[in-house]
Scaffold this active site. Structure first.
Site, PDB file in Angstrom:
ATOM      1  N   ARG A   1      -3.339 -41.376 -35.140  1.00  0.00           N
ATOM      2  CA  ARG A   1      -3.343 -40.568 -36.575  1.00  0.00           C
ATOM      3  C   ARG A   1      -2.686 -39.229 -36.437  1.00  0.00           C
ATOM      4  NH1 ARG A   1      -9.788 -39.081 -37.038  1.00  0.00           N
ATOM      5  NH2 ARG A   1      -9.822 -37.182 -35.936  1.00  0.00           N
TER       6      ARG A   1
ATOM      7  N   GLY B   1       9.042 -22.085 -57.756  1.00  0.00           N
ATOM      8  CA  GLY B   1       8.345 -21.078 -56.969  1.00  0.00           C
ATOM      9  C   GLY B   1       7.950 -21.647 -55.655  1.00  0.00           C
TER      10      GLY B   1
ATOM     11  N   ARG C   1      -9.426 -41.543 -49.505  1.00  0.00           N
ATOM     12  CA  ARG C   1      -7.791 -42.042 -49.395  1.00  0.00           C
ATOM     13  C   ARG C   1      -7.286 -42.668 -50.612  1.00  0.00           C
ATOM     14  NH1 ARG C   1      -4.924 -41.301 -45.146  1.00  0.00           N
ATOM     15  NH2 ARG C   1      -6.755 -40.219 -44.200  1.00  0.00           N
TER      16      ARG C   1
ATOM     17  N   HIS D   1       2.021 -23.973 -51.883  1.00  0.00           N
ATOM     18  CA  HIS D   1       0.487 -23.931 -51.329  1.00  0.00           C
ATOM     19  C   HIS D   1       0.042 -24.694 -50.022  1.00  0.00           C
ATOM     20  CE1 HIS D   1      -0.421 -21.630 -54.772  1.00  0.00           C
ATOM     21  NE2 HIS D   1      -0.053 -22.859 -55.576  1.00  0.00           N
TER      22      HIS D   1
ATOM     23  N   LYS E   1      -7.822   7.049 -18.237  1.00  0.00           N
ATOM     24  CA  LYS E   1      -9.448   7.424 -18.277  1.00  0.00           C
ATOM     25  C   LYS E   1      -9.351   9.030 -18.168  1.00  0.00           C
ATOM     26  CE  LYS E   1     -13.723   7.296 -15.817  1.00  0.00           C
ATOM     27  NZ  LYS E   1     -14.604   6.707 -14.798  1.00  0.00           N
TER      28      LYS E   1
ATOM     29  N   VAL F   1       0.978  -1.195   0.135  1.00  0.00           N
ATOM     30  CA  VAL F   1       0.111  -0.063  -0.053  1.00  0.00           C
ATOM     31  C   VAL F   1       0.842   1.228   0.034  1.00  0.00           C
ATOM     32  CG1 VAL F   1      -1.840   1.343   1.339  1.00  0.00           C
ATOM     33  CG2 VAL F   1      -1.747  -1.126   1.366  1.00  0.00           C
ATOM     34  N   LYS F   2       0.990   1.987  -0.955  1.00  0.00           N
ATOM     35  CA  LYS F   2       1.546   3.225  -1.292  1.00  0.00           C
ATOM     36  C   LYS F   2       0.589   4.352  -1.808  1.00  0.00           C
ATOM     37  CE  LYS F   2       5.041   1.284  -3.902  1.00  0.00           C
ATOM     38  NZ  LYS F   2       5.103   0.037  -3.620  1.00  0.00           N
ATOM     39  N   THR F   3      -0.021   4.155  -2.921  1.00  0.00           N
ATOM     40  CA  THR F   3      -0.497   5.060  -3.727  1.00  0.00           C
ATOM     41  C   THR F   3      -1.969   4.956  -3.755  1.00  0.00           C
ATOM     42  OG1 THR F   3      -0.198   3.839  -5.598  1.00  0.00           O
ATOM     43  CG2 THR F   3       1.510   5.461  -5.206  1.00  0.00           C
TER      44      THR F   3
ATOM     45  N   GLU G   1      10.830 -18.686 -53.775  1.00  0.00           N
ATOM     46  CA  GLU G   1       9.909 -17.652 -53.312  1.00  0.00           C
ATOM     47  C   GLU G   1      10.701 -17.225 -51.961  1.00  0.00           C
ATOM     48  OE1 GLU G   1       7.658 -15.696 -54.294  1.00  0.00           O
ATOM     49  OE2 GLU G   1       6.313 -16.724 -55.812  1.00  0.00           O
TER      50      GLU G   1
END
Length: 534
Positions: free
Chosen positions: A530, A323, A458, A289, A152, A80-82, A346
């Site tokens: 999996r 690319g 698949r 991709h 604020k 506790v100060k301010t 790239e």
């Protein structure tokens, strides 16, 4: 007794607020004396607490202790100060309002026009390995209260939470005061500062509580815009990249050369890292991709392991590699750079680069070269946005001791392979995780030779992998990211001459699949796990 009276006319209908009184309470002391020098030069009263007051007083500055204003000493070990009306009324008084002005006069409280506060080093304390009460004591209470109150009241008060803001504030103090636009910007930074601080505290508590299998009940993600990109996935989409506080990934990589990174470049580079860093040996992944068109580890006894890994990855699908985006899990050597000289690429990303390799890359001006941060690490959790919310999951990672784990795979067909073939199966299983489902990977000598990805069934993925492998399919091993629902998929692989298959198992038709492998005399393992990648 009240201090010097304030002139309310200074605050009404004026953009600039002169600074007469400043409250200073900081844990980060960098730049503090330079700021105090500027304040003192303008005759500004400095009110301070604890270590900040001691440092300023030792440097020869006149300082008013907060305790002399509140009438109460710092108590409870500094907790506790301010937290007192004589402080917070001076922070929150809106001096555009005559009633606030009148109440300050009646209560003999002076307003603050500048507040310089940063918070206890909570994040640094946690990072140091501290636990329990040592961490709790670094949860700031009075600091955030002062910061939020001042922010604020930005119409009247400038709140500064970082030494980075000191130079601009010093200039404003010297030239008459802070502007409304400046105070508003400082307030925005202040609220972001306390938000991130509270997020760190909440995360620490949540992680210690083990809420719902270690998944937090509340999730806050803080990120700051790093740069605006030319466009998003397509040219009509706006985009930017944001860096997450505490992040150590592709977003924090340093671009050493090349054109500006695009949205798709970042997506592909991240996917390339996922693939390359799954491997323990020197490895290279080539991505197009978001899917691999080649993954490989170094050949045995290679003179230049990372250059070897790249050539082997490139051989998987040279057409698609055009690319592409490349990631390596080791330093890029001159030899690898020379191998890339005539290959259009790239992006290339790696932990480091030989100086000679960078000289070669300079000849390819459009090549984007990214160096990972020194503390780069794979993410522990995955987050994905969905409509109205987000999904959070533990990242899909392989254990470092996967060789030991593989010994527990269930052999359901054929003979147990030798060490080399087993190593090839493990490689294929790990590479399969980097491929979009449904995923089939064919590998030979711990390098991919055929990849089937992103198909809605698949069996089509099996056909695609075999087609891309061509003659190389014969004698290769196959990995499937999920079980085979029918025997038709593995039959495509068996007809192509596959020597061994690794898959999770678990289909209601496992018996049919096993029977097909046994009829062909082919080894098949079930992993019981999996690795879908959507």
């Amino acid at each position: 007794m009240a201090g010097p009276s304030h002139d309310p006319a200074l605050y009404r209908d004026r953009d600039v607020v002169p600074v007469r009184r400043a409250l200073v309470s900081v844990s980060e002391k960098a730049g503090l004396l330079e700021l105090a020098t500027a304040l003192a030069a303008q005759g500004i009263e400095i009110v301070s607490t604890g270590g900040s007051a001691a440092m300023l007083r030792d440097a020869g500055y006149d300082v008013t202790d907060v305790a002399s204003i509140t009438g109460f000493p710092e108590s409870l070990g500094g907790r506790v100060k301010t937290l007192h009306p004589k402080v917070h009324a001076g922070l929150l008084a809106d001096l555009r309002l005559e009633d606030h002005e009148r109440q300050l006069d009646e209560l003999e409280i002076q307003p603050f026009e500048l507040v310089v506060v940063n918070l206890y080093p909570f994040v640094q304390t946690v990072a140091s390995g501290a636990t329990g009460d040592d961490v709790v004591e670094q949860i700031d209470i009075g600091g955030p209260a002062m910061v939020r109150a001042s922010a604020k009241n930005f119409a009247n008060v400038a709140i500064v939470v970082s030494p980075e803001s000191y130079p601009a504030v010093i200039e404003s103090v010297r030239t008459g005061g802070t502007s409304l636009a400046q105070r508003r910007e400082l307030a925005a930074r202040a609220f972001a500062h306390t938000c991130e601080y509270d997020r760190a505290v909440a995360t620490w508590f949540a992680e210690g509580t083990l809420v719902q299998e270690d998944l937090p009940a509340h999730l806050t993600i803080k990120a700051e815009r790093q740069t605006t990109l030319r466009y998003g996935e397509n040219s009509h989409q706006r985009a930017a990249i944001y860096t997450r506080v505490g992040g150590h990934g592709i977003a924090q990589a340093t671009q050493l050369q090349g054109k500006e990174m695009s949205y798709n470049n970042y997506v592909d580079a991240d996917a390339a890292l996922r693939a390359a860093f799954d491997m323990i040996k020197p490895a290279v992944a080539i991505i197009k991709h978001a899917n691999p068109c080649g993954i490989a580890v170094t050949a045995p006894n290679a003179l230049d392991p990372i250059a070897s890994a790249h050539l082997r990855a490139h051989e998987c699908d040279p057409v698609s590699a055009f690319g592409g985006v490349i990631a390596a899990n080791r330093m890029i050597t001159l030899k690898m750079a020379e191998n890339l000289r005539d290959i259009f690429t790239e992006v290339i990303v790696a932990p480091d680069f030989e100086p000679a390799a960078l000289e070669v890359f300079k000849l390819k001006k459009n090549l984007r070269v990214l160096q990972l941060p020194a503390d780069w690490t794979q993410e522990r959790m995955d987050v994905r946005l969905v409509s109205g919310g987000l999904l959070l999951q533990e990242a899909d990672r392989f254990p470092d001791d996967i060789d030991s784990v593989a010994k527990d795979w269930q052999l359901v067909s054929g003979e147990r392979p030798d060490e080399e073939e087993m190593s090839n199966l493990i490689f294929a299983w790990k590479a399969c995780r980097a491929v979009k489902s449904n995923a089939i990977v064919l590998a030979k000598g711990s390098a991919t030779v055929g990849i089937g990805m992103g198909q809605v069934n698949r069996v089509d993925s099996c056909r695609l992998a075999v087609e891309r492998a061509g003659d190389r399919a014969a004698g290769s091993v196959a990995a499937s990211d999920a079980f085979f629902p029918f025997a038709d998929g593995p039959q495509v692989l068996l007809d192509a001459g596959i020597s061994a298959i690794v898959q999770p198992g678990g289909s209601v038709r496992d018996a049919e699949v096993i029977e097909a492998a046994q009829a062909a005399g082919v080894t098949m393992f079930f992993t019981g796990e999996r690795h879908f990648f959507h």
